[in-house]
Design a protein around this motif. Structure first.
Motif, PDB file in Angstrom:
ATOM      1  N   SER A 282       0.842  -1.187   0.000  1.00  0.00           N
ATOM      2  CA  SER A 282       0.000   0.000   0.000  1.00  0.00           C
ATOM      3  C   SER A 282       0.869   1.225   0.000  1.00  0.00           C
ATOM      4  CB  SER A 282      -0.924   0.000   1.233  1.00  0.00           C
ATOM      5  OG  SER A 282      -1.593   1.231   1.354  1.00  0.00           O
TER       6      SER A 282
ATOM      7  N   ALA B 299     -13.008  -0.803  -4.908  1.00  0.00           N
ATOM      8  CA  ALA B 299     -11.871  -0.040  -4.392  1.00  0.00           C
ATOM      9  C   ALA B 299     -12.338   1.089  -3.487  1.00  0.00           C
ATOM     10  CB  ALA B 299     -11.029   0.512  -5.540  1.00  0.00           C
ATOM     11  N   ASP B 300     -11.602   1.295  -2.376  1.00  0.00           N
ATOM     12  CA  ASP B 300     -11.792   2.390  -1.422  1.00  0.00           C
ATOM     13  C   ASP B 300     -12.974   2.215  -0.482  1.00  0.00           C
ATOM     14  OD1 ASP B 300      -9.552   3.767  -2.348  1.00  0.00           O
ATOM     15  OD2 ASP B 300     -10.719   4.757  -3.912  1.00  0.00           O
ATOM     16  N   GLU B 301     -13.739   1.137  -0.597  1.00  0.00           N
ATOM     17  CA  GLU B 301     -14.836   0.949   0.354  1.00  0.00           C
ATOM     18  C   GLU B 301     -14.306   0.328   1.645  1.00  0.00           C
ATOM     19  OE1 GLU B 301     -17.824  -1.842  -0.702  1.00  0.00           O
ATOM     20  OE2 GLU B 301     -16.428  -3.362  -1.418  1.00  0.00           O
TER      21      GLU B 301
ATOM     22  N   THR C 185      -0.163   3.940   1.458  1.00  0.00           N
ATOM     23  CA  THR C 185      -0.607   4.719   2.599  1.00  0.00           C
ATOM     24  C   THR C 185       0.501   4.822   3.625  1.00  0.00           C
ATOM     25  OG1 THR C 185      -2.802   3.845   2.204  1.00  0.00           O
ATOM     26  CG2 THR C 185      -2.445   4.951   4.313  1.00  0.00           C
TER      27      THR C 185
ATOM     28  N   ARG D 144      -9.810  -1.274   4.509  1.00  0.00           N
ATOM     29  CA  ARG D 144     -10.112  -0.517   3.300  1.00  0.00           C
ATOM     30  C   ARG D 144      -9.715  -1.352   2.089  1.00  0.00           C
ATOM     31  NH1 ARG D 144      -7.632   3.029  -0.263  1.00  0.00           N
ATOM     32  NH2 ARG D 144      -5.618   2.816   0.793  1.00  0.00           N
TER      33      ARG D 144
ATOM     34  N   LEU E  44      -8.268  -2.034  -1.445  1.00  0.00           N
ATOM     35  CA  LEU E  44      -7.255  -1.361  -2.272  1.00  0.00           C
ATOM     36  C   LEU E  44      -7.661  -1.277  -3.732  1.00  0.00           C
ATOM     37  CD1 LEU E  44      -4.015  -2.923  -0.728  1.00  0.00           C
ATOM     38  CD2 LEU E  44      -5.017  -0.694  -0.251  1.00  0.00           C
ATOM     39  N   TYR E  45      -8.312  -2.323  -4.259  1.00  0.00           N
ATOM     40  CA  TYR E  45      -8.735  -2.320  -5.652  1.00  0.00           C
ATOM     41  C   TYR E  45      -9.877  -3.320  -5.822  1.00  0.00           C
ATOM     42  CZ  TYR E  45      -4.709  -5.410  -4.977  1.00  0.00           C
ATOM     43  OH  TYR E  45      -3.805  -6.289  -4.451  1.00  0.00           O
TER      44      TYR E  45
END
Length: 383
Positions: free
Chosen positions: A284, A346-348, A286, A329, A331-332
């Motif tokens: 990631s 992604a992002d949920e 992040t 979270r 990632l894709y």
């Protein structure tokens, strides 16, 4: 032939006087004309530029081609002005071996299918590496070599000429000083010493003029180092861009491979692949302060978990463990392969937890009233 001998004798005499002057300067027995501080700074900056350019060039060559034998071969081809033959990259060679292994061991087996997929990815990685090496050689290594083999050789030549002009100037100064000292001590033949002083002064004026002219030429070349820095800065940006493109291509290829391998079993049918070790943290971008590699809570006993020989889960009967759950979270995107898996966007944010006996690369994910298995590599576990 007579003219050449005279010139040879003259050159030998000049060389000898320069050598004497240089030696006396080293022993502190002769005065030396010092260059101004700005000129000395230009010389120091030029030397630093040359030294660091050589080091950066050599280490970049090692980065692009770690094999010293291959580097020597490329150097010889370059000096002989011949085209360097195309060489298979390590990634492409690995891809070839994996493809041959898959064909020999059985392309329809899980291991053979995985070998084939990895071989295709390694081949793409090898091609990307080849493009990166080619681009970096043209945009970065070539300008550095051109500076060392072109501009720097010119600067070195003019600096040697300046050194010779300075030695000639100091020789003339010493000669004039001796002539004036002898004239002051002489009590007879004054006109003779006057002529010697006049001759020495004339030679000094000529030497000073040649020294000033050569100093100006050398100064202009040394000030051109600033332009060299600007050119190397542009080349450095192009090198970084090519390296960024290369690593981005590698990331995309490995991401595609990871998605493909996510649909392949970790073991052969009927083989239990569970382990109690936590999965590796996902890749990631992040900040590390927002994520942690954790071991998901495991309920000591859960009704509905299939026996080791059967990977199917009765999801309706699976409940979150009493020890707690985690947020993650996505990632894709991930498309569920069957009804036991949970499709991801992604992002949920979803809730995840682990069950005893599960493959450590999978977790149970919940989103609203939906639940199913999700791959750990598609998730970023939040602290």
């Amino acid at each position: 032939m007579d003219f050449n001998m005279k010139k040879l004798a003259s050159d030998a005499g000049i060389f000898f006087t320069r050598a004497v002057q240089f030696t006396e300067e080293k022993f502190g027995q002769a005065e030396k004309t010092e260059l101004d501080a700005h000129f000395e700074n230009l010389l120091a900056r030029a030397d630093s530029t040359k030294n660091w350019t050589e080091k950066i060039l050599r280490q970049t060559e090692v980065l692009l081609q770690p094999n010293p034998s291959a580097r020597v071969e490329e150097f010889l081809y370059e000096k002989l002005d011949r085209k360097v033959p195309s060489r298979v990259t390590n990634g492409e060679l690995l891809a070839q071996y994996m493809a041959e292994a898959a064909s020999d061991l059985g392309p329809t087996t899980p291991y053979g299918k995985t070998l084939t997929k990895v071989a295709e990815a390694e081949k793409r990685l090898g091609a990307a590496e080849r493009d990166f090496i080619h681009t970096a050689s043209i945009n970065f290594l070539t300008p550095l070599r051109n500076f060392l083999e072109g501009d720097w050789k010119t600067i070195s030549k003019e600096r040697r000429l300046l050194q010779n002009r300075r030695l000639d100037l100091d020789v003339c100064k010493a000669r004039l000083k001796k002539a004036k000292a002898a004239e002051a001590k002489a009590t007879v033949s004054v006109p003779l010493w006057n002529d010697e002083v006049d001759k020495s002064e004339q030679e000094l004026r000529v030497a000073q003029t040649e020294f000033d002219r050569q100093a100006e030429v050398t100064r202009l070349l040394l000030e051109g180092i600033s332009s060299t820095h600007v050119n190397h800065l542009r080349c450095l940006h192009e090198f970084v861009e090519s390296q960024t493109t290369y690593y981005a291509q590698c990331y995309r290829h490995m991401l595609d491979l990871q998605k493909q391998l996510g649909r392949y079993p970790r073991g052969f049918p009927g083989t239990f692949v569970g382990t109690t070790e936590p999965a590796s943290p996902p890749l990631s971008s992040t900040s590390p302060t927002t994520t942690t590699a954790v071991t998901m809570p495991v309920e000591p006993s859960v009704t509905g978990l299939a026996p080791p020989g059967d990977t199917a889960l009765c999801l309706e009967e699976v409940a979150p463990p009493a020890s707690g759950t985690r947020k993650a979270r996505v990632l894709y995107d991930y498309e569920a392969a069957d009804s036991s898996e949970l499709a991801l966007l992604a992002d949920e944010l979803i809730t995840v937890y682990s069950l005893p006996g599960m493959d450590p690369d999978w977790l149970i994910g919940e989103r609203g009233n939906k639940k199913g298995r999700v791959p750990v590599t598609y998730l970023e576990l939040l602290s």
